[in-house]
Design a protein around this motif. Structure first.
Motif, PDB file in Angstrom:
ATOM      1  N   VAL A  86       0.835  -1.196   0.000  1.00 13.28           N
ATOM      2  CA  VAL A  86       0.000   0.000   0.000  1.00 13.28           C
ATOM      3  C   VAL A  86       0.873   1.251   0.000  1.00 13.28           C
ATOM      4  CG1 VAL A  86      -1.947  -1.140   1.131  1.00 13.28           C
ATOM      5  CG2 VAL A  86      -0.254   0.011   2.509  1.00 13.28           C
ATOM      6  N   PRO A  87       0.401   2.318  -0.683  1.00 10.25           N
ATOM      7  CA  PRO A  87       1.154   3.573  -0.699  1.00 10.25           C
ATOM      8  C   PRO A  87       0.818   4.431   0.521  1.00 10.25           C
ATOM      9  CG  PRO A  87      -0.709   3.757  -2.164  1.00 10.25           C
ATOM     10  CD  PRO A  87      -0.732   2.359  -1.599  1.00 10.25           C
ATOM     11  N   ALA A  88       1.413   4.138   1.644  1.00  7.16           N
ATOM     12  CA  ALA A  88       1.145   4.877   2.879  1.00  7.16           C
ATOM     13  C   ALA A  88       1.858   6.224   2.839  1.00  7.16           C
ATOM     14  CB  ALA A  88       1.611   4.074   4.092  1.00  7.16           C
ATOM     15  N   MET A  93       4.270   0.299   2.080  1.00 10.40           N
ATOM     16  CA  MET A  93       4.166  -0.632   3.200  1.00 10.40           C
ATOM     17  C   MET A  93       3.709  -1.985   2.681  1.00 10.40           C
ATOM     18  SD  MET A  93       2.045  -0.260   6.778  1.00 10.40           S
ATOM     19  CE  MET A  93       0.416  -0.671   6.220  1.00 10.40           C
ATOM     20  N   GLY A  94       4.545  -2.982   2.838  1.00  7.80           N
ATOM     21  CA  GLY A  94       4.191  -4.338   2.465  1.00  7.80           C
ATOM     22  C   GLY A  94       3.474  -5.020   3.614  1.00  7.80           C
ATOM     23  N   ALA A 104      -2.958   2.887   8.510  1.00  6.72           N
ATOM     24  CA  ALA A 104      -2.081   3.728   7.684  1.00  6.72           C
ATOM     25  C   ALA A 104      -2.931   4.599   6.762  1.00  6.72           C
ATOM     26  CB  ALA A 104      -1.139   2.865   6.858  1.00  6.72           C
ATOM     27  N   GLU A 105      -2.555   5.871   6.680  1.00  7.13           N
ATOM     28  CA  GLU A 105      -3.203   6.773   5.727  1.00  7.13           C
ATOM     29  C   GLU A 105      -2.560   6.548   4.369  1.00  7.13           C
ATOM     30  OE1 GLU A 105      -4.007  11.531   4.977  1.00  7.13           O
ATOM     31  OE2 GLU A 105      -2.755  10.900   6.653  1.00  7.13           O
ATOM     32  N   GLY A 127      -6.940   7.460   1.053  1.00  5.71           N
ATOM     33  CA  GLY A 127      -7.762   6.542   1.829  1.00  5.71           C
ATOM     34  C   GLY A 127      -7.037   6.060   3.065  1.00  5.71           C
ATOM     35  N   PHE A 128      -7.450   4.899   3.555  1.00  2.00           N
ATOM     36  CA  PHE A 128      -6.848   4.311   4.745  1.00  2.00           C
ATOM     37  C   PHE A 128      -6.725   2.803   4.577  1.00  2.00           C
ATOM     38  CE2 PHE A 128      -8.433   8.285   6.385  1.00  2.00           C
ATOM     39  CZ  PHE A 128      -7.436   8.681   7.255  1.00  2.00           C
TER      40      PHE A 128
END
Length: 194
Positions: A86-88, A93-94, A104-105, A127-128
């Motif tokens: 995810v693109p935090a 973040m894997g 995580a935002e 998003g989150f």
């Protein structure tokens, strides 16, 4: 000494989802309610809506269960995958099965879902991501598009348009809107080129 105090504090800590409502307090409220309003159903308290915390598995599961939703559609519902990235806002973040519980935002970027050798990529605007201790990941995005459906020429044109809007902006609102457009189109451009 300090370790002993810290461990005793941690061992006593309870989560709100672990706590149960004191039956005496609730029954006295229900009795008082029936006296005042015998024809109306009593209101539900917040604790009546709470579900118990899911148990943390004792062994690591082999798959991660992913729910990926948008305001208007569900992209993935209870799909078992190997990993998501995810693109935090703090960086990529894997998330693997057994990941520590995290919130995580998301920032504009690529969300990739890994299932064996197959990788599905989505561009998300924001998003989150809610990662639960029971190897479930709930990803909520404001907008998401599969990466293969994005036109690189339109991204370049949008980036030029927003850059021009930023240069000609006179108010703080116009500058902020143009900067958001530049940030999103720059992230789109990076996603397509990288």
């Amino acid at each position: 000494m300090l370790r002993r105090a810290a461990s005793s504090l941690l061992s006593r800590r309870r989560f709100s989802t672990d706590a149960t409502v004191a039956p005496a307090a609730e029954s006295s409220f229900l009795e008082a309610w029936k006296k005042v309003s015998p024809n109306l159903d009593p209101p539900k308290t917040p604790s009546s809506f709470m579900k118990p915390r899911p148990p943390t598995p004792s062994t690591l599961p082999s798959k991660l269960t992913v729910n990926f939703v948008l305001p208007y559609a569900s992209q993935l519902a209870a799909k078992e995958v190997d990993m998501v990235i995810v693109p935090a806002t703090t960086g990529q973040m894997g998330v693997l099965p057994g990941h520590v519980a995290t919130i995580a935002e998301l920032k504009p970027g690529v969300l990739s879902v890994h299932e064996g050798n197959d990788v599905t990529k989505y561009f998300v605007s924001s998003g989150f991501a809610f990662i639960h201790a029971n190897s479930v990941a709930d990803i909520i995005a404001v907008e998401a598009v599969p990466l293969d459906r994005i036109d690189a020429n339109l991204v370049q044109k949008g980036l030029q348009d927003f850059t021009q809007k930023l240069n000609s902006a006179t108010t703080d609102l116009e500058k902020a809107e143009a900067q958001i457009g530049i940030d999103v189109h720059s992230a789109l451009n990076s996603a397509l080129s990288g």
